[in-house]
Design an enzyme around this catalytic site. Structure first.
Site, PDB file in Angstrom:
ATOM      1  N   CYS A 226       7.132  11.441   4.093  1.00  0.00           N
ATOM      2  CA  CYS A 226       6.126  10.747   3.273  1.00  0.00           C
ATOM      3  C   CYS A 226       6.769  10.064   2.077  1.00  0.00           C
ATOM      4  CB  CYS A 226       5.086  11.738   2.770  1.00  0.00           C
ATOM      5  SG  CYS A 226       4.208  12.589   4.078  1.00  0.00           S
TER       6      CYS A 226
ATOM      7  N   SER B 249       4.342   0.632  -2.882  1.00  0.00           N
ATOM      8  CA  SER B 249       5.779   0.893  -2.787  1.00  0.00           C
ATOM      9  C   SER B 249       6.224   0.996  -1.334  1.00  0.00           C
ATOM     10  CB  SER B 249       6.099   2.202  -3.529  1.00  0.00           C
ATOM     11  OG  SER B 249       7.402   2.629  -3.241  1.00  0.00           O
ATOM     12  N   GLY B 250       6.814  -0.115  -0.831  1.00  0.00           N
ATOM     13  CA  GLY B 250       7.333  -0.119   0.539  1.00  0.00           C
ATOM     14  C   GLY B 250       8.845  -0.201   0.503  1.00  0.00           C
TER      15      GLY B 250
ATOM     16  N   TRP C  26       0.677   5.066   6.022  1.00  0.00           N
ATOM     17  CA  TRP C  26       1.395   4.770   7.265  1.00  0.00           C
ATOM     18  C   TRP C  26       2.394   5.869   7.627  1.00  0.00           C
ATOM     19  CZ3 TRP C  26       2.708  -0.636   4.977  1.00  0.00           C
ATOM     20  CH2 TRP C  26       1.553  -1.410   4.946  1.00  0.00           C
ATOM     21  N   ILE C  27       1.968   7.099   7.510  1.00  0.00           N
ATOM     22  CA  ILE C  27       2.887   8.198   7.778  1.00  0.00           C
ATOM     23  C   ILE C  27       2.844   8.581   9.260  1.00  0.00           C
ATOM     24  CG2 ILE C  27       3.497  10.579   7.178  1.00  0.00           C
ATOM     25  CD1 ILE C  27       3.875   8.325   4.945  1.00  0.00           C
TER      26      ILE C  27
ATOM     27  N   GLU D  28      11.655   2.248   8.576  1.00  0.00           N
ATOM     28  CA  GLU D  28      12.966   2.850   8.252  1.00  0.00           C
ATOM     29  C   GLU D  28      13.891   1.822   7.590  1.00  0.00           C
ATOM     30  OE1 GLU D  28      14.759   5.495  11.068  1.00  0.00           O
ATOM     31  OE2 GLU D  28      12.819   6.226  11.773  1.00  0.00           O
ATOM     32  N   GLY D  29      13.322   1.003   6.704  1.00  0.00           N
ATOM     33  CA  GLY D  29      14.080  -0.055   6.034  1.00  0.00           C
ATOM     34  C   GLY D  29      13.918  -1.340   6.820  1.00  0.00           C
TER      35      GLY D  29
HETATM   36  C1  FAD Z   1       3.722   2.071  12.208  1.00  0.00           C
HETATM   37  C2  FAD Z   1       4.385   2.424  10.919  1.00  0.00           C
HETATM   38  C3  FAD Z   1       4.918   3.685  10.737  1.00  0.00           C
HETATM   39  C4  FAD Z   1       5.502   4.030   9.528  1.00  0.00           C
HETATM   40  N1  FAD Z   1       5.967   5.313   9.341  1.00  0.00           N
HETATM   41  C5  FAD Z   1       6.358   5.692   8.095  1.00  0.00           C
HETATM   42  C6  FAD Z   1       6.673   7.057   7.813  1.00  0.00           C
HETATM   43  O1  FAD Z   1       6.630   7.913   8.698  1.00  0.00           O
HETATM   44  N2  FAD Z   1       6.999   7.395   6.536  1.00  0.00           N
HETATM   45  C7  FAD Z   1       7.061   6.470   5.538  1.00  0.00           C
HETATM   46  O2  FAD Z   1       7.363   6.840   4.409  1.00  0.00           O
HETATM   47  N3  FAD Z   1       6.798   5.159   5.774  1.00  0.00           N
HETATM   48  C8  FAD Z   1       6.442   4.755   7.026  1.00  0.00           C
HETATM   49  N4  FAD Z   1       6.134   3.448   7.271  1.00  0.00           N
HETATM   50  C9  FAD Z   1       6.270   2.468   6.205  1.00  0.00           C
HETATM   51  C10 FAD Z   1       7.471   1.539   6.412  1.00  0.00           C
HETATM   52  O3  FAD Z   1       8.659   2.231   6.174  1.00  0.00           O
HETATM   53  C11 FAD Z   1       7.274   0.335   5.485  1.00  0.00           C
HETATM   54  O4  FAD Z   1       6.285  -0.455   6.096  1.00  0.00           O
HETATM   55  C12 FAD Z   1       8.550  -0.453   5.253  1.00  0.00           C
HETATM   56  O5  FAD Z   1       9.430   0.276   4.441  1.00  0.00           O
HETATM   57  C13 FAD Z   1       8.303  -1.811   4.601  1.00  0.00           C
HETATM   58  O6  FAD Z   1       7.473  -1.701   3.489  1.00  0.00           O
HETATM   59  P1  FAD Z   1       6.181  -2.633   3.365  1.00  0.00           P
HETATM   60  O7  FAD Z   1       5.463  -2.552   4.662  1.00  0.00           O
HETATM   61  O8  FAD Z   1       5.449  -2.220   2.157  1.00  0.00           O
HETATM   62  O9  FAD Z   1       6.733  -4.082   3.238  1.00  0.00           O
HETATM   63  P2  FAD Z   1       7.216  -4.799   1.888  1.00  0.00           P
HETATM   64  O10 FAD Z   1       8.214  -3.965   1.196  1.00  0.00           O
HETATM   65  O11 FAD Z   1       6.036  -5.258   1.122  1.00  0.00           O
HETATM   66  O12 FAD Z   1       7.975  -6.053   2.498  1.00  0.00           O
HETATM   67  C14 FAD Z   1       7.271  -7.157   3.040  1.00  0.00           C
HETATM   68  C15 FAD Z   1       8.301  -8.199   3.459  1.00  0.00           C
HETATM   69  O13 FAD Z   1       9.051  -8.618   2.311  1.00  0.00           O
HETATM   70  C16 FAD Z   1      10.439  -8.414   2.543  1.00  0.00           C
HETATM   71  N5  FAD Z   1      11.066  -7.995   1.291  1.00  0.00           N
HETATM   72  C17 FAD Z   1      10.677  -7.032   0.453  1.00  0.00           C
HETATM   73  N6  FAD Z   1      11.508  -6.943  -0.585  1.00  0.00           N
HETATM   74  C18 FAD Z   1      12.463  -7.863  -0.398  1.00  0.00           C
HETATM   75  C19 FAD Z   1      13.631  -8.253  -1.119  1.00  0.00           C
HETATM   76  N7  FAD Z   1      14.030  -7.649  -2.251  1.00  0.00           N
HETATM   77  N8  FAD Z   1      14.377  -9.249  -0.635  1.00  0.00           N
HETATM   78  C20 FAD Z   1      14.031  -9.866   0.520  1.00  0.00           C
HETATM   79  N9  FAD Z   1      12.965  -9.536   1.249  1.00  0.00           N
HETATM   80  C21 FAD Z   1      12.182  -8.547   0.805  1.00  0.00           C
HETATM   81  C22 FAD Z   1      10.506  -7.334   3.601  1.00  0.00           C
HETATM   82  O14 FAD Z   1      11.715  -7.344   4.313  1.00  0.00           O
HETATM   83  C23 FAD Z   1       9.307  -7.669   4.457  1.00  0.00           C
HETATM   84  O15 FAD Z   1       9.639  -8.649   5.388  1.00  0.00           O
HETATM   85  C24 FAD Z   1       5.569   3.082   8.494  1.00  0.00           C
HETATM   86  C25 FAD Z   1       5.057   1.796   8.693  1.00  0.00           C
HETATM   87  C26 FAD Z   1       4.460   1.458   9.872  1.00  0.00           C
HETATM   88  C27 FAD Z   1       3.893   0.083  10.027  1.00  0.00           C
END
Ligand code: FAD
Length: 599
Positions: free
Chosen positions: A172, A178-179, A205-206, A411-412
């Site tokens: 989590c 915070s993504g 989205w866990i 995962e990044g």
């Molecule tokens: C099906 C699913 C399962 C998941 N499972 C887990 C889980 O088990 N545990 C958990 O903790 N999370 C989980 N996640 C979350 C996932 O890790 C995030 O979605 C991911 O880290 C990206 O974050 P965000 O979606 O908020 O995108 P954002 O961070 O908002 O990014 C949006 C876009 O902007 C780009 N971007 C952002 N910052 C920059 C930068 N500095 N320079 C250039 N480009 C940038 C990104 O590459 C992306 O294309 C899950 C997500 C999904 C959809």
């Protein structure tokens, strides 16, 4: 490795075995060395072999997986539509021991190496990606923190139940605000007088959120700008809740939910990895978990190749099987190259982790980016070969395309990981330049966190060239691979020169040169993936493998394709349209719409 192959059900697949321990440089990163023009031969040649113990265990595990998952295509399709995995099915996964794959035997697990673990996820992914997600999110990220950073007491308390699957785990980190910028989480943990913590916040989205009993949770423990700490939190504790199953594009059967924490009391002994060390814990887990994702991608590609070769051979148009047409054959050849290259890289990474290489974060990022991009290319091409059938839900192609789309997001994201690869490599190149070292170490040590933190570095002059000469591969390779060898020797040197160039030109501001960082990262990806492919083909040839000639052809083809990409990426460091692209993006962003409607 002598024989990673698309084995029929039940035969023993390969997993990496340690190279001669005296040869491997555990203190060095093969991928980062490329940025200073060095091909770290000790860590690349020969290609690692399967470990005897893994070979023994994998045979029966793979057989059991196929026995349980084969013939369930209709179930997987139904569960994809209904977006759930029935409890009886999850019980079947428990009964096979699939939740204890990497847990030590003393705690009731199978104690598989990272290589063998990746191979298991390859196998489950040949059947269904959601199954791999349920198992993978548990092992790769959900409970990995307890394995890597847990105290003896935490291990004794949780690992036996996690191994049996009585407890399923989830990771989590992500929140609505915070993504990618994981350091900006808002979930908070406040220390109580008795040493326990009170946890408040919401994660989104866990994976496994709705079926887990144990969560690895990351929370801020020192106010809004303070340090992050990891906690082991039980789902049954008061104040812990989860939302409903998300309605997703792919991996629909896998559980994805919000997980909420409202005044949850967490005992002091459930801090994981030390107070304030949460960011290190999170990155350690994600890096070490990447073999699972990569292995899964390889499994999906193997299925796509199996499906579309059958389709191409059977389907006749213009009086002949479509397999006889050049444009179909080209796709099949490319899918084969992509799968072999991804597999070679994932298994090399697993070998590094299993052999105790200290810093494999760059290789882990490269393998994740390459394998996730590769399966998406393969998915599109396989679907295209199937034509209209590929678009129909009756056939499996569209589901694999939907399922694999997530791999470049979670995962990044692949964007963030490309920046990480570029910056990690430049850090080493910067070290070679000497003068940059002390100034940037603290920031480059944590590239993800460090974006945007470098503006104060104006005018720092980089005056020293790396002086690295062309590094030649000394291992004896088949003569058919001489050209490929030459490509990697030449472009390792070119990458070093290019790194030197951008460091000198931009100094610390290089961190904001995303177009250039991506180009450097893509060169490093081509070099590292290419070298893994070259090494594997050479080793297969040395061992007289039945398909060695085709493997050599793959390594050779990859090198030629990589050469063209690398040349273009390096050229575009100086000759590009970046400024015009940026300006156009600015225009469209400001307008918020396309500007040239015909009517
Ligand atoms: C099906 C699913 C399962 C998941 N499972 C887990 C889980 O088990 N545990 C958990 O903790 N999370 C989980 N996640 C979350 C996932 O890790 C995030 O979605 C991911 O880290 C990206 O974050 P965000 O979606 O908020 O995108 P954002 O961070 O908002 O990014 C949006 C876009 O902007 C780009 N971007 C952002 N910052 C920059 C930068 N500095 N320079 C250039 N480009 C940038 C990104 O590459 C992306 O294309 C899950 C997500 C999904 C959809």
């Amino acid at each position: 490795m002598s024989e990673i192959k698309d084995v029929p059900t039940g035969t023993v697949p390969a997993a990496p075995e340690a190279n001669a321990p005296d040869r491997l440089r555990r203190d060095q990163s093969a991928a980062k060395s490329l940025f200073v023009g060095s091909i770290l031969e000790e860590n690349l040649f020969p290609y690692p072999k399967i470990r005897a113990r893994d070979r023994e265990i994998l045979g029966s595990v793979v057989e059991a997986i196929d026995g349980f998952l084969a013939e369930r295509d209709a179930d997987f399709k139904k569960w994809d539509r209904e977006a759930h995995q029935p409890e009886e099915f999850i019980q079947g996964l428990r009964d096979m021991g699939l939740f204890g794959l990497i847990i030590p035997e003393e705690h009731g697990g199978l104690e598989l190496s990272n290589g063998a673990y990746a191979r298991v996820l390859t196998q489950t992914s040949t059947h269904d990606a959601s199954v791999s997600l349920t198992i993978g999110a548990h092992s790769s990220i959900g409970m990995k923190g307890i394995l890597l950073f847990g105290t003896d007491a935490q291990k004794a308390k949780y690992l036996p139940k996690l191994a049996s699957g009585e407890y399923i785990a989830a990771f989590c980190l992500t929140e609505s605000g915070s993504g990618s910028d994981a350091a900006s989480i808002r979930t908070s943990a406040k220390r109580n007088a008795d040493g326990s913590w009170t946890l408040n916040g919401e994660k989104i989205w866990i994976t496994n959120g709705g079926i887990a009993q144990v969560y690895t949770v990351f929370a801020r423990t020192e106010g809004t700008d303070g340090k992050i700490t990891a906690f082991v939190v039980e789902a049954g504790w008061s104040g812990v809740s989860h939302g409903s199953h998300e309605d997703k594009m792919g991996i629909r059967a896998s559980s994805t939910t919000v997980v909420g924490f409202a005044d949850v009391r967490v005992p002091a002994e459930n801090v994981l990895g030390g107070e304030g060390k949460g960011f290190k814990v999170a990155m350690g887990i994600l890096n070490s978990g990447r073999t699972g994702l990569g292995g899964g991608a390889v499994g999906g590609m193997k299925t796509l190749i199996r499906l579309c070769t059958a389709q191409a051979n059977e389907r006749k148009q213009f009086g002949a099987p479509i397999a006889s047409y050049g444009l179909v054959r080209e796709k099949i050849a490319q899918m084969t190259i992509d799968c072999f290259a991804a597999e070679s890289t994932v298994w090399m990474l697993a070998h590094y982790i299993d052999s105790g290489v200290e810093d494999y974060a760059t290789e882990a990022a490269i393998s994740k980016v390459f394998a996730s991009d590769a399966i998406q290319r393969c998915g599109q091409e396989a679907l295209q070969i199937a034509g209209g059938n590929g678009f129909m839900r009756e056939y499996p192609y569209e589901q694999i395309v939907r399922d694999s789309r997530i791999l470049s997001i979670f995962e990044g994201t692949n964007e963030i990981l490309r920046l990480f690869v570029g910056l990690s490599g430049l850090k080493d190149a910067g070290k070679a330049l000497g003068e940059l070292k002390s100034a940037v170490d603290d920031i480059f040590n944590n590239p993800i966190k460090g974006f945007g933190m470098l503006s104060g570095y104006a005018g720092h002059k980089l005056t020293q060239a790396t002086g690295v000469g062309r590094d030649r591969i000394a291992s004896r390779l088949p003569k058919d691979l001489a050209d490929a060898q030459g490509v990697y020797e030449k472009y390792a040197l070119e990458l070093s020169a290019a790194s030197d160039f951008v460091l000198r030109k931009y100094g610390k501001a290089v961190v904001d040169r995303q177009y250039d960082l991506k180009r450097l990262a893509d060169v490093a990806i081509d070099l590292f993936v290419g070298l893994c492919t070259l090494s594997r083909a050479a080793t297969l040839s040395a061992e007289g493998h039945a398909q060695a000639a085709q493997a050599i052809s793959i390594a050779s083809l990859f090198s030629q394709q990589a050469k063209r990409r690398m040349a273009a990426n390096l050229r575009r460091l100086t000759r590009n349209e970046d400024a015009a692209m940026d300006a156009l993006a600015g225009f469209t962003l400001e307008r918020g719409a396309y500007a040239w409607d015909v009517l």
